[in-house]
Design a protein around this motif. Sequence first.
Motif, PDB file in Angstrom:
ATOM      1  N   ALA A 132      56.278 -71.131  99.671  1.00  0.00           N
ATOM      2  CA  ALA A 132      55.043 -70.769  98.835  1.00  0.00           C
ATOM      3  C   ALA A 132      54.630 -69.310  98.748  1.00  0.00           C
ATOM      4  CB  ALA A 132      53.993 -71.220  99.909  1.00  0.00           C
TER       5      ALA A 132
ATOM      6  N   ALA B 224      55.400 -70.466 108.610  1.00  0.00           N
ATOM      7  CA  ALA B 224      56.132 -71.166 107.566  1.00  0.00           C
ATOM      8  C   ALA B 224      57.803 -71.041 107.639  1.00  0.00           C
ATOM      9  CB  ALA B 224      55.664 -71.128 106.187  1.00  0.00           C
TER      10      ALA B 224
ATOM     11  N   ASN C  80      50.911 -66.334 108.626  1.00  0.00           N
ATOM     12  CA  ASN C  80      51.239 -67.695 108.123  1.00  0.00           C
ATOM     13  C   ASN C  80      52.667 -67.936 107.433  1.00  0.00           C
ATOM     14  OD1 ASN C  80      48.692 -68.781 108.680  1.00  0.00           O
ATOM     15  ND2 ASN C  80      47.957 -68.869 106.751  1.00  0.00           N
TER      16      ASN C  80
ATOM     17  N   LEU D  45      48.267 -81.367 100.674  1.00  0.00           N
ATOM     18  CA  LEU D  45      47.467 -80.620 101.387  1.00  0.00           C
ATOM     19  C   LEU D  45      46.863 -79.300 100.499  1.00  0.00           C
ATOM     20  CD1 LEU D  45      46.649 -80.189 104.517  1.00  0.00           C
ATOM     21  CD2 LEU D  45      48.453 -78.632 104.733  1.00  0.00           C
TER      22      LEU D  45
ATOM     23  N   ASN E 147      46.622 -61.887 107.784  1.00  0.00           N
ATOM     24  CA  ASN E 147      46.602 -63.415 107.989  1.00  0.00           C
ATOM     25  C   ASN E 147      47.867 -64.206 106.942  1.00  0.00           C
ATOM     26  OD1 ASN E 147      45.668 -66.062 108.435  1.00  0.00           O
ATOM     27  ND2 ASN E 147      43.668 -65.246 108.602  1.00  0.00           N
TER      28      ASN E 147
ATOM     29  N   GLY F 241      57.057 -74.603 102.549  1.00  0.00           N
ATOM     30  CA  GLY F 241      56.099 -74.769 101.411  1.00  0.00           C
ATOM     31  C   GLY F 241      54.861 -75.631 101.830  1.00  0.00           C
ATOM     32  N   ILE F 242      54.129 -75.832 100.934  1.00  0.00           N
ATOM     33  CA  ILE F 242      52.792 -76.425 101.278  1.00  0.00           C
ATOM     34  C   ILE F 242      52.941 -77.869 100.827  1.00  0.00           C
ATOM     35  CG2 ILE F 242      50.109 -76.389 101.246  1.00  0.00           C
ATOM     36  CD1 ILE F 242      50.568 -73.424 100.205  1.00  0.00           C
TER      37      ILE F 242
ATOM     38  N   ASP G 191      57.007 -66.532 100.433  1.00  0.00           N
ATOM     39  CA  ASP G 191      58.027 -66.833 101.613  1.00  0.00           C
ATOM     40  C   ASP G 191      58.832 -67.696 101.168  1.00  0.00           C
ATOM     41  OD1 ASP G 191      57.034 -69.617 102.102  1.00  0.00           O
ATOM     42  OD2 ASP G 191      55.239 -68.785 102.825  1.00  0.00           O
TER      43      ASP G 191
ATOM     44  N   PHE H  54      51.020 -66.682  98.072  1.00  0.00           N
ATOM     45  CA  PHE H  54      49.704 -66.465  98.155  1.00  0.00           C
ATOM     46  C   PHE H  54      49.370 -65.248  97.299  1.00  0.00           C
ATOM     47  CE2 PHE H  54      48.027 -69.566 101.049  1.00  0.00           C
ATOM     48  CZ  PHE H  54      49.056 -70.305 101.395  1.00  0.00           C
TER      49      PHE H  54
ATOM     50  N   THR I  58      41.279 -76.833 108.013  1.00  0.00           N
ATOM     51  CA  THR I  58      42.363 -77.479 107.554  1.00  0.00           C
ATOM     52  C   THR I  58      43.599 -76.743 108.194  1.00  0.00           C
ATOM     53  OG1 THR I  58      41.459 -77.964 105.468  1.00  0.00           O
ATOM     54  CG2 THR I  58      43.888 -78.182 105.532  1.00  0.00           C
ATOM     55  N   THR I  59      44.382 -77.630 108.967  1.00  0.00           N
ATOM     56  CA  THR I  59      45.661 -77.011 109.687  1.00  0.00           C
ATOM     57  C   THR I  59      46.680 -78.094 109.916  1.00  0.00           C
ATOM     58  OG1 THR I  59      46.333 -75.551 111.371  1.00  0.00           O
ATOM     59  CG2 THR I  59      44.459 -77.328 111.927  1.00  0.00           C
ATOM     60  N   THR I  60      47.928 -77.425 109.957  1.00  0.00           N
ATOM     61  CA  THR I  60      49.034 -78.375 110.281  1.00  0.00           C
ATOM     62  C   THR I  60      49.450 -78.004 111.483  1.00  0.00           C
ATOM     63  OG1 THR I  60      50.460 -76.977 108.575  1.00  0.00           O
ATOM     64  CG2 THR I  60      49.412 -79.077 107.947  1.00  0.00           C
ATOM     65  N   LYS I  61      48.965 -76.812 111.971  1.00  0.00           N
ATOM     66  CA  LYS I  61      49.604 -76.223 113.266  1.00  0.00           C
ATOM     67  C   LYS I  61      48.929 -76.899 114.684  1.00  0.00           C
ATOM     68  CE  LYS I  61      50.140 -72.223 110.520  1.00  0.00           C
ATOM     69  NZ  LYS I  61      49.800 -70.942 110.271  1.00  0.00           N
TER      70      LYS I  61
ATOM     71  N   MET J 139      43.374 -73.193 113.792  1.00  0.00           N
ATOM     72  CA  MET J 139      42.033 -73.658 113.724  1.00  0.00           C
ATOM     73  C   MET J 139      41.708 -73.983 112.575  1.00  0.00           C
ATOM     74  SD  MET J 139      40.470 -70.857 116.294  1.00  0.00           S
ATOM     75  CE  MET J 139      38.662 -71.414 115.636  1.00  0.00           C
TER      76      MET J 139
ATOM     77  N   GLY K  35      41.570 -69.534 108.924  1.00  0.00           N
ATOM     78  CA  GLY K  35      42.378 -68.059 108.572  1.00  0.00           C
ATOM     79  C   GLY K  35      42.198 -68.198 107.034  1.00  0.00           C
ATOM     80  N   LEU K  36      42.706 -68.991 106.004  1.00  0.00           N
ATOM     81  CA  LEU K  36      42.603 -68.914 104.685  1.00  0.00           C
ATOM     82  C   LEU K  36      41.195 -69.112 104.376  1.00  0.00           C
ATOM     83  CD1 LEU K  36      45.583 -71.140 103.729  1.00  0.00           C
ATOM     84  CD2 LEU K  36      45.457 -68.697 103.626  1.00  0.00           C
TER      85      LEU K  36
HETATM   86  P1  ADP Z   1      46.002 -71.996 110.458  1.00  0.00           P
HETATM   87  O1  ADP Z   1      47.111 -71.098 110.325  1.00  0.00           O
HETATM   88  O2  ADP Z   1      44.889 -71.900 111.720  1.00  0.00           O
HETATM   89  O3  ADP Z   1      46.474 -73.376 110.248  1.00  0.00           O
HETATM   90  P2  ADP Z   1      45.062 -71.156 107.777  1.00  0.00           P
HETATM   91  O4  ADP Z   1      43.751 -71.436 107.309  1.00  0.00           O
HETATM   92  O5  ADP Z   1      45.595 -69.997 108.150  1.00  0.00           O
HETATM   93  O6  ADP Z   1      45.002 -71.848 109.263  1.00  0.00           O
HETATM   94  O7  ADP Z   1      46.177 -72.226 107.279  1.00  0.00           O
HETATM   95  C1  ADP Z   1      45.935 -73.400 107.042  1.00  0.00           C
HETATM   96  C2  ADP Z   1      46.991 -74.407 106.589  1.00  0.00           C
HETATM   97  O8  ADP Z   1      47.670 -73.945 105.556  1.00  0.00           O
HETATM   98  C3  ADP Z   1      48.320 -74.007 107.697  1.00  0.00           C
HETATM   99  O9  ADP Z   1      47.937 -74.939 108.772  1.00  0.00           O
HETATM  100  C4  ADP Z   1      49.184 -74.624 106.886  1.00  0.00           C
HETATM  101  O10 ADP Z   1      49.541 -75.972 107.034  1.00  0.00           O
HETATM  102  C5  ADP Z   1      49.201 -74.155 105.659  1.00  0.00           C
HETATM  103  N1  ADP Z   1      49.596 -72.708 105.161  1.00  0.00           N
HETATM  104  C6  ADP Z   1      49.289 -71.834 105.290  1.00  0.00           C
HETATM  105  N2  ADP Z   1      50.042 -70.730 104.761  1.00  0.00           N
HETATM  106  C7  ADP Z   1      51.341 -71.366 104.356  1.00  0.00           C
HETATM  107  C8  ADP Z   1      52.717 -71.057 104.259  1.00  0.00           C
HETATM  108  N3  ADP Z   1      52.890 -69.620 103.820  1.00  0.00           N
HETATM  109  N4  ADP Z   1      53.564 -72.074 103.790  1.00  0.00           N
HETATM  110  C9  ADP Z   1      53.316 -73.388 104.097  1.00  0.00           C
HETATM  111  N5  ADP Z   1      51.886 -73.864 104.745  1.00  0.00           N
HETATM  112  C10 ADP Z   1      51.110 -72.803 104.768  1.00  0.00           C
END
Ligand code: ADP
Length: 727
Positions: A715, A634, A630, A671, A626, A666-667, A662, A717, A680-683, A687, A690-691
């Motif tokens: 970012a 990104a 992500n 957010l 996951n 970045g985030i 990566d 993790f 919480t998603t920006t995609k 959905m 994942g996180l």
């Molecule tokens: P999804 O991938 O379905 O959006 P996730 O819970 O995996 O759900 O991620 C939530 C949000 O966190 C993402 O939509 C994204 O905006 C942000 N995110 C996650 N990983 C990264 C990353 N490596 N770089 C930037 N933003 C990230």
Amino acid sequence: MTPAPVPPRPHAPGVRASLALLVLACVLPVALVAVVVIVNFYHRERAQLIDSTVARAHAIIAATDRDIAATQLALQILSGSTLLRDGDLAGFHQRAAGLVGQLGADSIVLLDTDGTLLLSTRSPYGAPLARLGRAPLLQRILASGRPGVSDMFTGPLNGKPIFSVGVPVRRDGVIVMTLNAIYTPERLLHVLSEQKLPAHWRVSVLDTGGRVVTRSHELATYAGRQVGPALRRQLGTASEAGMDTRTLEGQDVYVVYSRSPRTGWSAVLGIPRAELTARLAGTLAWLVSAAAAALAAGLGLAWLLGGRIARSVQALVAPARAVGAGGIPAIPPLHFREANELGNALREAALGMQRARAGMRESEQQLALAANAAHLGIWTRELRGDALWASDQWRALFGFDSSQPLTLDALLARVHPDDRAAVQRTLQGTLHGAPRYDMEYRLLPPAGGAPRWIGSHGSVEFDEQGRPLRVRGVSLDITAHKQAELDLLQKQKEVTHLARVAMLGELSGALAHELNQPLTAILSNAQAARRFLAQPEPDLAEVAEILIDIVAEDKRAGDIIQRLRRLFGKQDMPRQRLDARELADGVIRLMRNDLIQHGLSVRAEPGDEPLAIQADPVQLQQVLINLLMNACDAQAAPPASDGVIVLRCARDGDAALFSVIDHGAGIAPELLPRIFDPFTTTKARGMGLGLSICRSIAAAHHGTLWAHNNPDGGASFHLRLPLADAP
Ligand code: ADP
């Protein structure tokens, strides 16, 4: 905290005895001081009396001296008479006889230097006279040429004690005779009476040999008698002194004397000893009676007062007990203000206690109401004696009716057998200093029913020595809550599974490609083998090698399928010991094709030591995949970076730390605090689960998952998992 009761003291003194002691302590020292003062005073008075008595003795002896001197003067005048010078002894006898009466003498005698009696007024002139011999006085007058006085001697004529005062008679400067006046002891009595001394005092004049010259009492008996040797010795030492002695008639006296330097005679005053000590004895007797009276009065008063105090205190015992029993005591009127105040205080305390009890009852009722409303069962366990008390709500919860006796065994018998040991352990812990506990356990299910869950919280009370005394606690039926928790867990599992399936969907292209590789290799190896075998002399060694390759490729394909099956499967793998670096390596291999498709690569930084963790490999793969996916998303977004994603594996204290780094966009800061929240998603097709699932998995492994933006873009993790204990 209950104060310790006063230990019984069988010999503790009563009020009366204490007051009696107080009286003794007050009276006796005063009496003692008074005795000392009085004795002191007595000694001073005695000294004064002795001083004044010495003065009187002095006066007596001085008067005696004067008397003798007067006699001597009269004799000297007589001795100068012409009658004597002319030898007219008859005429001189007549003149001398005339003087006897004036001098108060017994007689006047004329002696020659041999002691021959030439003339005596006692005998008619011309009568034959005795020869007396050289008496000591005669010798003294002849030797000194001066008048003198004799000591007492026995009169040759009447045999009675007498003394004589003599003067020399000179012819042409030579002593030829002595003229003497003879005195009886009575002659000096007037000297004693002139002093007006107390009648019972014994007063004497003694000659140089300690013989009585005159005496205030029984003169006839004692005249001429010598006093005792002790007094005689004393008379010989000092001219004035005093001493204890005994009179000639045997009376105890204190004598004081004064000796004449002229005659050597002494005036001796004897004060009866009884008189001297009578005043002291009287004063002391008076003091002893006064002290005894004060003591008797004080003790009587102490007895009376002590009795009243004791009665007042005892009268408060019953009211105090009544207060203890919760009553309002009736206080009888008491003799002392303080006792009355104490009585009133007892009454006020009783009223206060009654009010407090009423308040307590009210708050107990409120507590019971609140406990009932919250379905709380309240209980108390006395650790000494192990008595248990529980509220009705608790009894209902555990299935005890209100009359059933409560014991720990009866309670444990109702606990589910699987939880019994844990409950017993927790309860045991309260005996060994655990200050509180929280536990959850199941009760035995009713016939055909499901077990009920109980949440129990206990708090231990300790005594002053820090020993556990009792446990108070509440128990609550948490079955519904527990069920909701289980349901939630189930739902979480399902969501995790769904997320995994979705993730596999995304991975499927890459997986198909990966499977394609070993299958293609197997196919081309099989074709090559067939070609080799079709030759007239097939090289079997080559064929065997090809077959080994085929088996290896087949194994690889099998591995891929196995991994997929695991990931796809709904069942979680049991926790097992694995090396974190191998896990990371497996994930990179799983994702290699997907990464290639994205035009990205992952740089593994596995570290240089194995990191053993206890984990479910499939769940951890899910987390790392996951995070990597992500990171791919990104980095795929413009502005594209160099495309390298780092998967680092390192030791961090007693934990293994996975980091996915990566160089994407970045985030967004706003957010960042929410990315682990579900949805919480920006995609566009994301959905946002994942996180959130990853963090649940991390928590289930007692680990943590967090993220931050890198200073140079992109970012990071981090997943931190505790290292497994040494095998
Ligand atoms: P999804 O991938 O379905 O959006 P996730 O819970 O995996 O759900 O991620 C939530 C949000 O966190 C993402 O939509 C994204 O905006 C942000 N995110 C996650 N990983 C990264 C990353 N490596 N770089 C930037 N933003 C990230």
